[in-house]
Scaffold this motif. Structure first.
Motif, PDB file in Angstrom:
ATOM      1  N   VAL A  15       0.873  -1.166   0.000  1.00  0.00           N
ATOM      2  CA  VAL A  15       0.000   0.000   0.000  1.00  0.00           C
ATOM      3  C   VAL A  15       0.911   1.217   0.000  1.00  0.00           C
ATOM      4  O   VAL A  15       1.887   1.270   0.751  1.00  0.00           O
ATOM      5  CB  VAL A  15      -0.943   0.018   1.227  1.00  0.00           C
ATOM      6  N   ALA A  16       0.590   2.175  -0.874  1.00  0.00           N
ATOM      7  CA  ALA A  16       1.365   3.408  -0.947  1.00  0.00           C
ATOM      8  C   ALA A  16       0.404   4.587  -1.016  1.00  0.00           C
ATOM      9  O   ALA A  16      -0.725   4.454  -1.511  1.00  0.00           O
ATOM     10  CB  ALA A  16       2.269   3.411  -2.174  1.00  0.00           C
ATOM     11  N   ILE A  17       0.844   5.714  -0.495  1.00  0.00           N
ATOM     12  CA  ILE A  17       0.090   6.952  -0.628  1.00  0.00           C
ATOM     13  C   ILE A  17       0.856   7.828  -1.602  1.00  0.00           C
ATOM     14  O   ILE A  17       2.052   8.079  -1.423  1.00  0.00           O
ATOM     15  CB  ILE A  17      -0.117   7.651   0.731  1.00  0.00           C
ATOM     16  N   ILE A  18       0.163   8.257  -2.650  1.00  0.00           N
ATOM     17  CA  ILE A  18       0.755   8.997  -3.755  1.00  0.00           C
ATOM     18  C   ILE A  18       0.227  10.429  -3.757  1.00  0.00           C
ATOM     19  O   ILE A  18      -0.966  10.652  -3.519  1.00  0.00           O
ATOM     20  CB  ILE A  18       0.396   8.321  -5.108  1.00  0.00           C
ATOM     21  N   ARG A  19       1.100  11.378  -4.047  1.00  0.00           N
ATOM     22  CA  ARG A  19       0.709  12.789  -4.180  1.00  0.00           C
ATOM     23  C   ARG A  19       0.435  13.037  -5.658  1.00  0.00           C
ATOM     24  O   ARG A  19       1.317  12.874  -6.502  1.00  0.00           O
ATOM     25  CB  ARG A  19       1.840  13.677  -3.677  1.00  0.00           C
ATOM     26  N   TRP A  30      -3.737  13.543  -1.843  1.00  0.00           N
ATOM     27  CA  TRP A  30      -3.071  12.329  -1.396  1.00  0.00           C
ATOM     28  C   TRP A  30      -4.026  11.173  -1.675  1.00  0.00           C
ATOM     29  O   TRP A  30      -5.168  11.197  -1.223  1.00  0.00           O
ATOM     30  CB  TRP A  30      -2.763  12.388   0.093  1.00  0.00           C
ATOM     31  N   ASN A  31      -3.583  10.174  -2.437  1.00  0.00           N
ATOM     32  CA  ASN A  31      -4.396   9.020  -2.791  1.00  0.00           C
ATOM     33  C   ASN A  31      -3.709   7.732  -2.357  1.00  0.00           C
ATOM     34  O   ASN A  31      -2.508   7.561  -2.598  1.00  0.00           O
ATOM     35  CB  ASN A  31      -4.638   8.974  -4.302  1.00  0.00           C
ATOM     36  N   ALA A  32      -4.463   6.831  -1.741  1.00  0.00           N
ATOM     37  CA  ALA A  32      -3.931   5.523  -1.335  1.00  0.00           C
ATOM     38  C   ALA A  32      -4.147   4.530  -2.468  1.00  0.00           C
ATOM     39  O   ALA A  32      -5.218   4.497  -3.087  1.00  0.00           O
ATOM     40  CB  ALA A  32      -4.622   5.037  -0.070  1.00  0.00           C
ATOM     41  N   VAL A  78      -9.128   8.504  -1.607  1.00  0.00           N
ATOM     42  CA  VAL A  78      -8.501   9.810  -1.417  1.00  0.00           C
ATOM     43  C   VAL A  78      -8.376  10.022   0.088  1.00  0.00           C
ATOM     44  O   VAL A  78      -9.289   9.688   0.844  1.00  0.00           O
ATOM     45  CB  VAL A  78      -9.357  10.937  -2.035  1.00  0.00           C
ATOM     46  N   ILE A  79      -7.250  10.574   0.520  1.00  0.00           N
ATOM     47  CA  ILE A  79      -7.040  10.807   1.946  1.00  0.00           C
ATOM     48  C   ILE A  79      -6.952  12.309   2.186  1.00  0.00           C
ATOM     49  O   ILE A  79      -6.131  12.997   1.566  1.00  0.00           O
ATOM     50  CB  ILE A  79      -5.762  10.109   2.438  1.00  0.00           C
TER      51      ILE A  79
END
Length: 131
Positions: A15-19, A30-32, A78-79
Motif C-alpha cells: 500500500v502506498a500513498i501517492i501525491r 493524497w491518494n492511497a 482519497v485521503i
C-alpha cells in the motif's frame, strides 16, 4: 492440530500513498493505492482503512477492490490532509494461489509529507510506502 495449520505470508503486495494533481480542484491530493508486484493477479481484494491517535478516530472505510492484475495497481481512496496527522492503517485481504492472504499496513502519524516522497515503482509517481 495447530502445527498443521498453514498461515500464508503475504509478499509483493503493498500500500502506498501517492501525491497527485487533481484536475477538478486544481490542487494536489493524497491518494492511497494497492500495488501488486507479484507475477500473478490477486483476486477478491478487500481493504479496510482507519485513522487513529488516542481518542481521535476516523470511521472505518471498507473497499472492495476486486482483481488487481500482476504488476499493476488500483486506487483505494482519497485521503484528506488532516487525516495524515493520525496513524493510518490499512488491512488488505485477498486470494492468490488458491489461498487467503491478509496483511496490515501502517502509515505512522505525520509520516506522509512531501519531504518523505520517493518514486514508487509500477505506479511511477512520487509517494510513500506503508510499513
Amino acid at each position: 492440530m495447530k502445527k498443521d495449520i498453514e498461515i500464508p505470508v503475504a509478499k509483493d503486495v503493498y500500500v502506498a500513498i501517492i501525491r497527485e494533481w487533481n484536475e477538478e480542484f486544481l490542487d494536489k491530493d493524497w491518494n492511497a493505492y494497492i500495488i501488486n508486484s507479484r507475477v500473478t493477479p490477486i483476486e477478491l481484494t478487500m481493504v479496510v482503512s482507519k485513522g487513529y491517535e488516542g481518542n481521535r478516530k476516523t470511521s472505518f472505510m471498507r473497499h472492495s477492490i476486486g482483481e488487481v492484475a500482476a504488476k499493476s495497481y488500483k486506487k483505494i481512496e482519497v485521503i484528506q490532509e488532516d487525516v495524515l496527522t493520525l496513524n493510518n492503517e490499512f488491512y488488505v485481504t485477498y486470494y492468490a494461489d488458491n489461498k487467503l492472504f491478509e496483511k496490515r499496513f501502517l502509515f505512522e502519524q505525520n509520516s506522509v509529507k512531501e519531504s518523505n516522497l520517493i518514486t514508487i515503482p509500477i505506479i511511477d509517481k512520487e509517494g510513500i510506502y506503508a510499513k
